[in-house]
Design a protein around this motif. Structure first.
Motif, PDB file in Angstrom:
ATOM      1  N   ALA A 137      -8.510   5.953  -1.968  1.00  0.00           N
ATOM      2  CA  ALA A 137      -7.733   6.203  -0.756  1.00  0.00           C
ATOM      3  C   ALA A 137      -7.286   7.650  -0.668  1.00  0.00           C
ATOM      4  O   ALA A 137      -7.339   8.400  -1.635  1.00  0.00           O
ATOM      5  CB  ALA A 137      -6.512   5.283  -0.739  1.00  0.00           C
TER       6      ALA A 137
ATOM      7  N   PHE B 123       0.803  -1.238   0.000  1.00  0.00           N
ATOM      8  CA  PHE B 123       0.000   0.000   0.000  1.00  0.00           C
ATOM      9  C   PHE B 123       0.834   1.286   0.000  1.00  0.00           C
ATOM     10  O   PHE B 123       0.285   2.367   0.079  1.00  0.00           O
ATOM     11  CB  PHE B 123      -1.020   0.007   1.156  1.00  0.00           C
ATOM     12  CG  PHE B 123      -1.821  -1.261   1.211  1.00  0.00           C
ATOM     13  CD1 PHE B 123      -2.395  -1.772   0.045  1.00  0.00           C
ATOM     14  CD2 PHE B 123      -1.984  -1.979   2.398  1.00  0.00           C
ATOM     15  CE1 PHE B 123      -3.117  -2.967   0.063  1.00  0.00           C
ATOM     16  CE2 PHE B 123      -2.703  -3.160   2.417  1.00  0.00           C
ATOM     17  CZ  PHE B 123      -3.268  -3.665   1.250  1.00  0.00           C
TER      18      PHE B 123
ATOM     19  N   VAL C  35      -7.421   8.556  -5.836  1.00  0.00           N
ATOM     20  CA  VAL C  35      -6.544   8.806  -4.691  1.00  0.00           C
ATOM     21  C   VAL C  35      -6.379  10.317  -4.476  1.00  0.00           C
ATOM     22  O   VAL C  35      -6.027  11.046  -5.407  1.00  0.00           O
ATOM     23  CB  VAL C  35      -5.163   8.145  -4.887  1.00  0.00           C
ATOM     24  CG1 VAL C  35      -4.177   8.617  -3.822  1.00  0.00           C
ATOM     25  CG2 VAL C  35      -5.307   6.624  -4.839  1.00  0.00           C
TER      26      VAL C  35
ATOM     27  N   LEU D 157     -12.895   7.584  -0.024  1.00  0.00           N
ATOM     28  CA  LEU D 157     -12.375   6.488   0.809  1.00  0.00           C
ATOM     29  C   LEU D 157     -13.147   5.180   0.597  1.00  0.00           C
ATOM     30  O   LEU D 157     -12.611   4.105   0.880  1.00  0.00           O
ATOM     31  CB  LEU D 157     -12.425   6.887   2.287  1.00  0.00           C
ATOM     32  CG  LEU D 157     -11.534   8.087   2.668  1.00  0.00           C
ATOM     33  CD1 LEU D 157     -11.743   8.461   4.140  1.00  0.00           C
ATOM     34  CD2 LEU D 157     -10.067   7.793   2.397  1.00  0.00           C
TER      35      LEU D 157
ATOM     36  N   VAL E 273      -1.757   6.199   5.088  1.00  0.00           N
ATOM     37  CA  VAL E 273      -2.699   5.811   4.029  1.00  0.00           C
ATOM     38  C   VAL E 273      -4.028   5.409   4.650  1.00  0.00           C
ATOM     39  O   VAL E 273      -4.082   4.786   5.712  1.00  0.00           O
ATOM     40  CB  VAL E 273      -2.134   4.669   3.147  1.00  0.00           C
ATOM     41  CG1 VAL E 273      -0.768   5.058   2.585  1.00  0.00           C
ATOM     42  CG2 VAL E 273      -2.039   3.369   3.923  1.00  0.00           C
ATOM     43  N   ARG E 274      -5.104   5.781   3.999  1.00  0.00           N
ATOM     44  CA  ARG E 274      -6.437   5.571   4.547  1.00  0.00           C
ATOM     45  C   ARG E 274      -7.400   5.266   3.411  1.00  0.00           C
ATOM     46  O   ARG E 274      -7.288   5.840   2.335  1.00  0.00           O
ATOM     47  CB  ARG E 274      -6.888   6.864   5.238  1.00  0.00           C
ATOM     48  CG  ARG E 274      -8.208   6.766   5.960  1.00  0.00           C
ATOM     49  CD  ARG E 274      -8.600   8.126   6.526  1.00  0.00           C
ATOM     50  NE  ARG E 274      -9.804   8.018   7.343  1.00  0.00           N
ATOM     51  CZ  ARG E 274     -10.607   9.036   7.634  1.00  0.00           C
ATOM     52  NH1 ARG E 274     -10.315  10.252   7.195  1.00  0.00           N
ATOM     53  NH2 ARG E 274     -11.688   8.855   8.363  1.00  0.00           N
ATOM     54  N   GLY E 275      -8.326   4.347   3.653  1.00  0.00           N
ATOM     55  CA  GLY E 275      -9.364   4.056   2.666  1.00  0.00           C
ATOM     56  C   GLY E 275      -9.191   2.667   2.076  1.00  0.00           C
ATOM     57  O   GLY E 275      -8.715   1.752   2.748  1.00  0.00           O
ATOM     58  N   THR E 276      -9.580   2.555   0.817  1.00  0.00           N
ATOM     59  CA  THR E 276      -9.490   1.285   0.102  1.00  0.00           C
ATOM     60  C   THR E 276      -8.108   1.226  -0.516  1.00  0.00           C
ATOM     61  O   THR E 276      -7.864   1.683  -1.631  1.00  0.00           O
ATOM     62  CB  THR E 276     -10.599   1.214  -0.968  1.00  0.00           C
ATOM     63  OG1 THR E 276     -11.849   1.524  -0.339  1.00  0.00           O
ATOM     64  CG2 THR E 276     -10.678  -0.167  -1.586  1.00  0.00           C
ATOM     65  N   GLN E 277      -7.193   0.622   0.277  1.00  0.00           N
ATOM     66  CA  GLN E 277      -5.780   0.861  -0.004  1.00  0.00           C
ATOM     67  C   GLN E 277      -5.246   0.115  -1.224  1.00  0.00           C
ATOM     68  O   GLN E 277      -4.165   0.433  -1.729  1.00  0.00           O
ATOM     69  CB  GLN E 277      -4.964   0.558   1.261  1.00  0.00           C
ATOM     70  CG  GLN E 277      -5.431   1.466   2.397  1.00  0.00           C
ATOM     71  CD  GLN E 277      -4.812   1.116   3.749  1.00  0.00           C
ATOM     72  OE1 GLN E 277      -3.851   0.368   3.835  1.00  0.00           O
ATOM     73  NE2 GLN E 277      -5.387   1.669   4.801  1.00  0.00           N
TER      74      GLN E 277
END
Lengths: 369, 369
Positions: free
Chosen positions: B199, B91, B172, B195, B108-112
Motif C-alpha cells: 500500500a 487500515f 508500504v 500497490l 490509503v491506497r493499494g492492498t490495504q
C-alpha cells in the motif's frame, strides 16, 4: 605523561635466580609468582623445587635452568641492548605488572622510556582492506599525537600500519618469539625503526622461534600493557578477538571500529560492538573513554591467596588430587569440596604444577593434565 | 500476524466534516485533536471555529474548507481507489494512531491489509553505496520473509532497494505529496508494483506537490507506523537522521547499520550507534529486539490534557499571552507560571492556534509565531 613511577630494583643475584626459575620446566608466570610468595626469594625457590615437585608426584625431576645458562642469556641480551626487568622495575610497563600472569622477567629493547607512557593497543587482521589500513594509520597518528604510545604485534596488515603511523612519537612492538627471531622476517627493518624512538618487548628467551600457540599467549601482553585495545578489522574467530577477550578479562577497555555487514573483515569488530565494545570512529572516542581511567590511581595487584608454609598430610593431598580431573574446576570450589584449608590446597596445587601435572586456566580454574 | 483489531467506524457525515476540519487553515493534527476533544465532533468544531479564532486574536478569519471541496476530494479519492481513514479505523496503521500528531485522516491506497501488519522501516541515503544497497535488500527480504511489512519513503537509493526486495510480501510507501504527485517521478512504476501487494499512504490532499518541508513531516509517519526503524546509510545531517530522532521521540526502536569510519555515508549510522541505537548486521538482530514489544499490549494514546468547556476571562487570556514569545516554552511551565487552570491555559492556546498565532513543537513546547 608517565603511567607510574617504578618502585623496585632487583639485585644482580636475584635477577639471575629469577631468570633461572622462569626458564625451568613446569614454571609459568602464575607458578613463578606462587613460588616466590611461598619461598620469599628466587634462590630459596630454586633450592626447594625438587622437593616440592616430588611431593606433587613427579616421576622424574623437571629440568632446572643452570646458573651458566642464565648467565649466558643475560650476556647475550646485554650485547643486543636488551634489559630483563621485573614487575615494578623501571621500564616494566606499569599496567602489564598488574595482570595476574605478568611475565616475571620481560626482555625490553630500544628507547625504553616509551614503556612507561600510557599505551593504547591497535590490532586487526593481517589481510586488512584499504579502508581498514587507512583508518588504523589515522587513529595511530592521532592517538600518538595526543601522547599515547601505540602498542601492537608487528604483524602484517593493521599492526604494521599502526606502528608505522606512530613511529615518530614512539611505538611498542610485542614479540611472540625471542628478540633475535623477528616474525614476519620482512618486518625486521620496521622493528629497527621502532627501536629508534620506541621499544620491543618479549617474555621469550633469545633464539625462541614463535609457534602458533605463542601468539595468543603474546596477545595477553598487548592488552595487559595498555589502557585499552582497538580492534580495527577482524574476521570472526581471529586472533584479534582473542586479544579482545583477554582485554576484557584483564579489565581493559575494548574499542572496535565498525564496518559494513557485507564485508566479512568487519564481522568480528561489529560483533564486539554488539557485545558492548565502544564504537570508534575517531581518536577522541578513545581519549574520552580512557581519560577517567588514567585519572584513577593504578590498583596494585592483590594476592588474596596466601602461601604461608603449610605441610599437607598424605591423606589430605590424596583427597585434593582425587577431586581434580581433566575438566577445569574453580579453585574456590576445590577448597570448599576438599574441606582443607586454602593454604593447604594452594600448596598441593603448586606441588602438582611443579610436577607437571596441573594446568591453570584463566578465571581461577585448574585441571589435571 | 495482525497488529491490532480496528475499533472505530466513522459515519459518512463525520468523515466529511473531519476532512473539512483538517483541510482548514491553522489546523494541524494536534489542533485537530484538541478541537475534537473540546467540541465532541467535527460538525461542532467547524461551527465554533470562527468564534475561537476571534477570541485568539485573529485579525481576519482563516479559510474553512467548504463542504463542496471536501466532497470533491472524497470523490477524486474514490476514483483512484483511495480511502480516507481515521485513527482506530480499519487500515489505519495501529501504531501510527498512537503518535500524538497522528494524521486525523490518512489517504490509503493499494492492498490495504498490509497496513494492519507489524512494520519495520528501512531508510537511508539516496546516493547509497553498492554495499549499502545490497545490505538494504538482504535485510528487507529477510524481515519480509519473517512476516514484517517493510515501510519506507519511495526515495532513490536505500528506500527503493528496500521496497523492491520486499515487493512479493507487501511493502508500504509513505508519500510526502498527494497520491497523484509521486516523487521522484521515475518511481511511478515502482509505486504501481507496490500497490499490487502492499500500500501507499499520505496525509496530503490529492494534487499536493511535496516541498522540502513536507519530507521531514512525512518522516514522522514512517517511524510512527513502525515498530522500529533501520538506518542503513546516512550522512551526517541527513533526512534519515531526522527520522531516527522522530522514532526516538515516538518511543520506537532505532537500529543502525555500521560502516567504515572512512566512508562519510556511514557517519550518521555510526553516530546513532554511539548514541544508543542497536547495531544491526542481520535481520535477527531486529527480530529479537522487536519481539518483546509485539508481545506487549499496545498502549492506547493517553490524553492527560482535558478540554472540558472553560471560558477564560480577558485578564487571564492576556496574562497567558504575555508569558508566550518566540522562544518555545513548556506547556507545563506555562500552566505553573500563569497560575491559571490547565483547562483555561489549553483553551487559550487552542484559540491562539486557530488564530494562526501559536506554533506547537514536539515535547510539549509552544511558542508564538
Amino acid at each position: 605523561m608517565h603511567d607510574r613511577a617504578p618502585s623496585t630494583n632487583l639485585s644482580d643475584t636475584e635477577r639471575l635466580n629469577r631468570l633461572r626459575l622462569i626458564r625451568s620446566d613446569n614454571i609459568g608466570p602464575r607458578t613463578f609468582s606462587a613460588l616466590l610468595r611461598l619461598c620469599g626469594d628466587a634462590a630459596t625457590a630454586l633450592e626447594r623445587l625438587p622437593e616440592l615437585a616430588r611431593r606433587g608426584g613427579a616421576t622424574r625431576a623437571g629440568r632446572i635452568c643452570g646458573e651458566e645458562d642464565a648467565r649466558a642469556e643475560l650476556g647475550a641480551c646485554k650485547k643486543l641492548g636488551i634489559n630483563l626487568v621485573a614487575p615494578g622495575e623501571a621500564f616494566y610497563p606499569p599496567r602489564l605488572a598488574m595482570i595476574d600472569d605478568a611475565p616475571p622477567l620481560l626482555s625490553v629493547r630500544g628507547t625504553q622510556d616509551a614503556l612507561m607512557r600510557p599505551m593504547i593497543a591497535i590490532v586487526g587482521s593481517r589481510n586488512a582492506s584499504g579502508a581498514g589500513l587507512k583508518f588504523a594509520q589515522v587513529l595511530a597518528h592521532d592517538l600518538s599525537a595526543a601522547g599515547f604510545v601505540i602498542i601492537s604485534g608487528l604483524a602484517r596488515g593493521i599492526d604494521q600500519a599502526a606502528h608505522r603511523a606512530s613511529l615518530s612519537c614512539g611505538t611498542v612492538a610485542v614479540l611472540a618469539g625471542g628478540h633475535d627471531r623477528i616474525y614476519p622476517p620482512e618486518h625486521e627493518d620496521l622493528l629497527l625503526a621502532i627501536l629508534q624512538t620506541g621499544a620491543a618487548i618479549s617474555e621469550m628467551p633469545l633464539g625462541h622461534v614463535a609457534r602458533a600457540h605463542d601468539f595468543p599467549r603474546r596477545n595477553r601482553l598487548i592488552s595487559g600493557a595498555s589502557l585499552g585495545i582497538v580492534v580495527v578489522e577482524a574476521a570472526q574467530r581471529s586472533g584479534s578477538l582473542i586479544t579482545a577477550r583477554m582485554a576484557n578479562e584483564q579489565g581493559r577497555e575494548v574499542f572496535a571500529v565498525p564496518g559494513s555487514p557485507i564485508d566479512p573483515r568487519a564481522a568480528g569488530a561489529n560483533d564486539l560492538i554488539k557485545q558492548g565494545a565502544t564504537l570508534v570512529t575517531d581518536a577522541t572516542d578513545i581519549i574520552n573513554a580512557v581519560q577517567p581511567i588514567m585519572a584513577r590511581p593504578m590498583a596494585l595487584e592483590e594476592h588474596d591467596d596466601e602461601y604461608t608454609e603449610a605441610d599437607p598430610g598424605a591423606g589430605e593431598r590424596a583427597r585434593i588430587v582425587a577431586l581434580l580431573g581433566p575438566v577445569p574446576i574453580l579453585l574456590d570450589d576445590l577448597i570448599r569440596m576438599s574441606g582443607a584449608s586454602p593454604t593447604i590446597v594452594r600448596t598441593v596445587l603448586l606441588e602438582l604444577e611443579l610436577a607437571g601435572r596441573l594446568e591453570r586456566q584463566g578465571g581461577g580454574m585448574v585441571s589435571l593434565i
